[in-house]
Design a protein around this motif. Structure first.
Motif, PDB file in Angstrom:
ATOM      1  N   VAL A   1     -49.679  49.229  14.508  1.00 28.53           N
ATOM      2  CA  VAL A   1     -49.053  48.103  14.132  1.00 28.53           C
ATOM      3  C   VAL A   1     -50.073  47.008  14.660  1.00 28.53           C
ATOM      4  O   VAL A   1     -50.355  47.128  15.775  1.00 28.53           O
ATOM      5  CB  VAL A   1     -47.647  47.834  14.806  1.00 28.53           C
ATOM      6  N   ILE A   2     -50.701  45.999  13.665  1.00 28.89           N
ATOM      7  CA  ILE A   2     -51.506  45.123  14.200  1.00 28.89           C
ATOM      8  C   ILE A   2     -50.964  43.665  13.758  1.00 28.89           C
ATOM      9  O   ILE A   2     -50.123  43.536  12.902  1.00 28.89           O
ATOM     10  CB  ILE A   2     -52.874  45.393  13.577  1.00 28.89           C
ATOM     11  N   PRO A   3     -51.545  42.662  14.576  1.00 33.22           N
ATOM     12  CA  PRO A   3     -51.392  41.188  14.110  1.00 33.22           C
ATOM     13  C   PRO A   3     -51.928  41.003  12.564  1.00 33.22           C
ATOM     14  O   PRO A   3     -52.763  41.750  12.203  1.00 33.22           O
ATOM     15  CB  PRO A   3     -51.937  40.184  14.892  1.00 33.22           C
ATOM     16  N   ASP A   4     -51.002  40.325  11.519  1.00 29.52           N
ATOM     17  CA  ASP A   4     -51.355  39.916  10.471  1.00 29.52           C
ATOM     18  C   ASP A   4     -52.912  39.557  10.376  1.00 29.52           C
ATOM     19  O   ASP A   4     -53.263  38.511  10.949  1.00 29.52           O
ATOM     20  CB  ASP A   4     -50.520  38.934   9.648  1.00 29.52           C
ATOM     21  N   PRO A   5     -53.988  40.071   9.624  1.00 28.60           N
ATOM     22  CA  PRO A   5     -55.229  39.651   9.667  1.00 28.60           C
ATOM     23  C   PRO A   5     -55.689  38.402   8.880  1.00 28.60           C
ATOM     24  O   PRO A   5     -56.517  37.656   9.150  1.00 28.60           O
ATOM     25  CB  PRO A   5     -56.008  41.031   9.174  1.00 28.60           C
ATOM     26  N   TYR A   6     -54.445  38.100   8.128  1.00 25.88           N
ATOM     27  CA  TYR A   6     -54.623  36.808   7.209  1.00 25.88           C
ATOM     28  C   TYR A   6     -53.400  35.452   7.869  1.00 25.88           C
ATOM     29  O   TYR A   6     -53.539  34.531   7.304  1.00 25.88           O
ATOM     30  CB  TYR A   6     -53.899  37.046   5.784  1.00 25.88           C
ATOM     31  N   GLY A   7     -53.125  35.910   9.186  1.00 23.34           N
ATOM     32  CA  GLY A   7     -52.322  34.933   9.602  1.00 23.34           C
ATOM     33  C   GLY A   7     -52.912  33.850  10.249  1.00 23.34           C
ATOM     34  O   GLY A   7     -54.205  33.930  10.721  1.00 23.34           O
TER      35      GLY A   7
ATOM     36  N   CYS B   1     -49.466  32.783  14.007  1.00 23.58           N
ATOM     37  CA  CYS B   1     -49.350  34.110  13.374  1.00 23.58           C
ATOM     38  C   CYS B   1     -50.698  34.728  13.454  1.00 23.58           C
ATOM     39  O   CYS B   1     -50.898  35.827  13.185  1.00 23.58           O
ATOM     40  CB  CYS B   1     -48.917  34.157  11.842  1.00 23.58           C
ATOM     41  N   GLY B   2     -51.696  34.100  13.725  1.00 20.49           N
ATOM     42  CA  GLY B   2     -53.133  34.639  13.868  1.00 20.49           C
ATOM     43  C   GLY B   2     -53.534  34.995  15.324  1.00 20.49           C
ATOM     44  O   GLY B   2     -54.374  35.622  15.536  1.00 20.49           O
ATOM     45  N   ILE B   3     -52.391  34.675  16.259  1.00 18.12           N
ATOM     46  CA  ILE B   3     -52.512  35.045  17.569  1.00 18.12           C
ATOM     47  C   ILE B   3     -51.922  36.547  17.988  1.00 18.12           C
ATOM     48  O   ILE B   3     -51.057  37.010  17.143  1.00 18.12           O
ATOM     49  CB  ILE B   3     -51.709  34.496  18.738  1.00 18.12           C
ATOM     50  N   GLY B   4     -53.035  37.481  18.534  1.00 18.64           N
ATOM     51  CA  GLY B   4     -52.653  38.939  18.445  1.00 18.64           C
ATOM     52  C   GLY B   4     -52.310  39.573  19.742  1.00 18.64           C
ATOM     53  O   GLY B   4     -52.141  38.708  20.655  1.00 18.64           O
ATOM     54  N   TRP B   5     -52.257  40.621  19.781  1.00 19.88           N
ATOM     55  CA  TRP B   5     -51.702  41.591  20.984  1.00 19.88           C
ATOM     56  C   TRP B   5     -52.756  42.794  20.966  1.00 19.88           C
ATOM     57  O   TRP B   5     -53.524  42.994  19.879  1.00 19.88           O
ATOM     58  CB  TRP B   5     -50.443  42.039  20.756  1.00 19.88           C
ATOM     59  N   SER B   6     -52.560  43.630  22.029  1.00 21.32           N
ATOM     60  CA  SER B   6     -53.302  44.749  22.045  1.00 21.32           C
ATOM     61  C   SER B   6     -52.828  45.895  21.204  1.00 21.32           C
ATOM     62  O   SER B   6     -51.669  46.387  21.726  1.00 21.32           O
ATOM     63  CB  SER B   6     -53.872  45.143  23.339  1.00 21.32           C
ATOM     64  N   PRO B   7     -53.071  46.415  19.923  1.00 26.23           N
ATOM     65  CA  PRO B   7     -52.407  47.250  19.248  1.00 26.23           C
ATOM     66  C   PRO B   7     -52.295  48.619  20.256  1.00 26.23           C
ATOM     67  O   PRO B   7     -53.345  49.035  21.028  1.00 26.23           O
ATOM     68  CB  PRO B   7     -53.242  47.353  17.994  1.00 26.23           C
ATOM     69  N   VAL B   8     -51.109  49.217  19.611  1.00 27.37           N
ATOM     70  CA  VAL B   8     -51.256  50.799  20.518  1.00 27.37           C
ATOM     71  C   VAL B   8     -51.576  51.861  19.242  1.00 27.37           C
ATOM     72  O   VAL B   8     -50.888  51.641  18.259  1.00 27.37           O
ATOM     73  CB  VAL B   8     -49.813  50.904  20.933  1.00 27.37           C
ATOM     74  N   ASP B   9     -52.083  52.550  19.521  1.00 30.36           N
ATOM     75  CA  ASP B   9     -52.494  53.861  18.459  1.00 30.36           C
ATOM     76  C   ASP B   9     -51.229  54.673  18.610  1.00 30.36           C
ATOM     77  O   ASP B   9     -50.927  55.280  19.830  1.00 30.36           O
ATOM     78  CB  ASP B   9     -53.742  54.451  18.660  1.00 30.36           C
ATOM     79  N   GLU B  10     -50.689  55.130  17.361  1.00 25.62           N
ATOM     80  CA  GLU B  10     -49.559  55.938  17.525  1.00 25.62           C
ATOM     81  C   GLU B  10     -49.974  57.303  16.604  1.00 25.62           C
ATOM     82  O   GLU B  10     -50.722  57.189  15.746  1.00 25.62           O
ATOM     83  CB  GLU B  10     -48.312  55.454  16.710  1.00 25.62           C
ATOM     84  N   HIS B  11     -49.675  58.323  17.395  1.00 24.62           N
ATOM     85  CA  HIS B  11     -49.986  59.490  16.804  1.00 24.62           C
ATOM     86  C   HIS B  11     -48.614  60.516  16.541  1.00 24.62           C
ATOM     87  O   HIS B  11     -47.930  60.807  17.667  1.00 24.62           O
ATOM     88  CB  HIS B  11     -51.061  60.223  17.497  1.00 24.62           C
ATOM     89  N   TYR B  12     -48.143  60.631  15.222  1.00 26.46           N
ATOM     90  CA  TYR B  12     -47.078  61.500  15.039  1.00 26.46           C
ATOM     91  C   TYR B  12     -47.327  62.333  13.857  1.00 26.46           C
ATOM     92  O   TYR B  12     -48.324  62.322  13.247  1.00 26.46           O
ATOM     93  CB  TYR B  12     -45.907  60.415  14.405  1.00 26.46           C
ATOM     94  N   ASP B  13     -46.792  63.665  14.235  1.00 18.75           N
ATOM     95  CA  ASP B  13     -46.584  64.953  13.427  1.00 18.75           C
ATOM     96  C   ASP B  13     -46.033  64.559  12.307  1.00 18.75           C
ATOM     97  O   ASP B  13     -44.595  64.617  12.289  1.00 18.75           O
ATOM     98  CB  ASP B  13     -46.612  65.971  13.948  1.00 18.75           C
TER      99      ASP B  13
ATOM    100  N   ALA C   1     -38.489  46.227  24.476  1.00 21.22           N
ATOM    101  CA  ALA C   1     -38.882  45.776  25.847  1.00 21.22           C
ATOM    102  C   ALA C   1     -40.467  45.933  26.117  1.00 21.22           C
ATOM    103  O   ALA C   1     -40.986  45.361  27.156  1.00 21.22           O
ATOM    104  CB  ALA C   1     -38.585  46.659  26.696  1.00 21.22           C
ATOM    105  N   TYR C   2     -41.111  46.521  25.497  1.00 16.32           N
ATOM    106  CA  TYR C   2     -42.657  46.539  25.732  1.00 16.32           C
ATOM    107  C   TYR C   2     -43.464  45.456  25.064  1.00 16.32           C
ATOM    108  O   TYR C   2     -44.751  45.400  25.258  1.00 16.32           O
ATOM    109  CB  TYR C   2     -43.350  48.008  24.858  1.00 16.32           C
ATOM    110  N   ARG C   3     -42.758  44.508  24.545  1.00 15.25           N
ATOM    111  CA  ARG C   3     -43.287  43.122  24.295  1.00 15.25           C
ATOM    112  C   ARG C   3     -44.462  43.149  23.378  1.00 15.25           C
ATOM    113  O   ARG C   3     -45.101  42.053  23.228  1.00 15.25           O
ATOM    114  CB  ARG C   3     -43.812  42.501  25.635  1.00 15.25           C
ATOM    115  N   ARG C   4     -44.353  44.310  22.315  1.00  8.09           N
ATOM    116  CA  ARG C   4     -45.446  44.025  21.349  1.00  8.09           C
ATOM    117  C   ARG C   4     -45.020  44.791  20.073  1.00  8.09           C
ATOM    118  O   ARG C   4     -44.082  45.938  20.422  1.00  8.09           O
ATOM    119  CB  ARG C   4     -46.871  44.270  21.669  1.00  8.09           C
TER     120      ARG C   4
END
Length: 152
Positions: free
Chosen positions: A104-110, A114-126, A141-144
């Motif tokens: 989940v990433i900040p909107d690249p067109y924001g 809305c253009g201010i971002g956060w550090s995305p987390v890579d998620e790996h699910y089966d 609670a993880y704030r992003r």
């Protein structure tokens, strides 16, 4: 006279405490049933929209809630921008891998805030080749924003 000052100070501290406790309630978002959510408009669905043989179906729904509600939040699949979500929207993606890298990433067109971002987390699910792979974009609670398995 001192009791009036003491009463005012107590009322001030109590109102501050109430306002702070309200902020923590607003930080979290609430899960939405995919069936009750609006579909993401096709102009904001960018990739993984063609169901090829062997693809895995991934259903993503963004939570409802005040925090971040004025901005789109984007989903990346395998490093490719897949879609841009408003609160209470849902979309289906067709993924070639059962263990994709999802972010989940900040909107690249924001613009603006809305253009201010956060550090995305890579998620790996089966993901299951057959059956329902339902996930949610949630802010807790993880704030992003994160992509989490849906419990609905």
């Amino acid at each position: 006279m001192n009791s009036v000052k003491h009463l005012k100070a107590t009322a001030f501290y109590f109102s501050c405490l109430l306002s702070l406790s309200g902020c923590t309630a607003m930080v979290r978002t609430n899960q939405v049933d995919a069936e009750a959510a609006k579909p993401v408009p096709t102009d904001r669905l960018i990739a993984y929209q063609i169901n090829n043989p062997g693809d895995v179906v991934l259903e993503v729904t963004r939570d409802e809630g005040f925090m971040g509600g004025g901005c789109f939040i984007a989903l990346e699949i395998e490093g490719v921008l897949a879609g841009r979500f408003d609160p209470e929207e849902t979309a289906t993606f067709y993924v070639p891998s059962i263990t994709p890298k999802l972010r989940v990433i900040p909107d690249p067109y924001g613009r603006g805030l809305c253009g201010i971002g956060w550090s995305p987390v890579d998620e790996h699910y089966d993901l299951r080749p057959a059956g329902r792979n339902a996930y949610r974009i949630s802010l807790g609670a993880y704030r992003r924003p994160r992509l989490l398995p849906s419990s609905r």
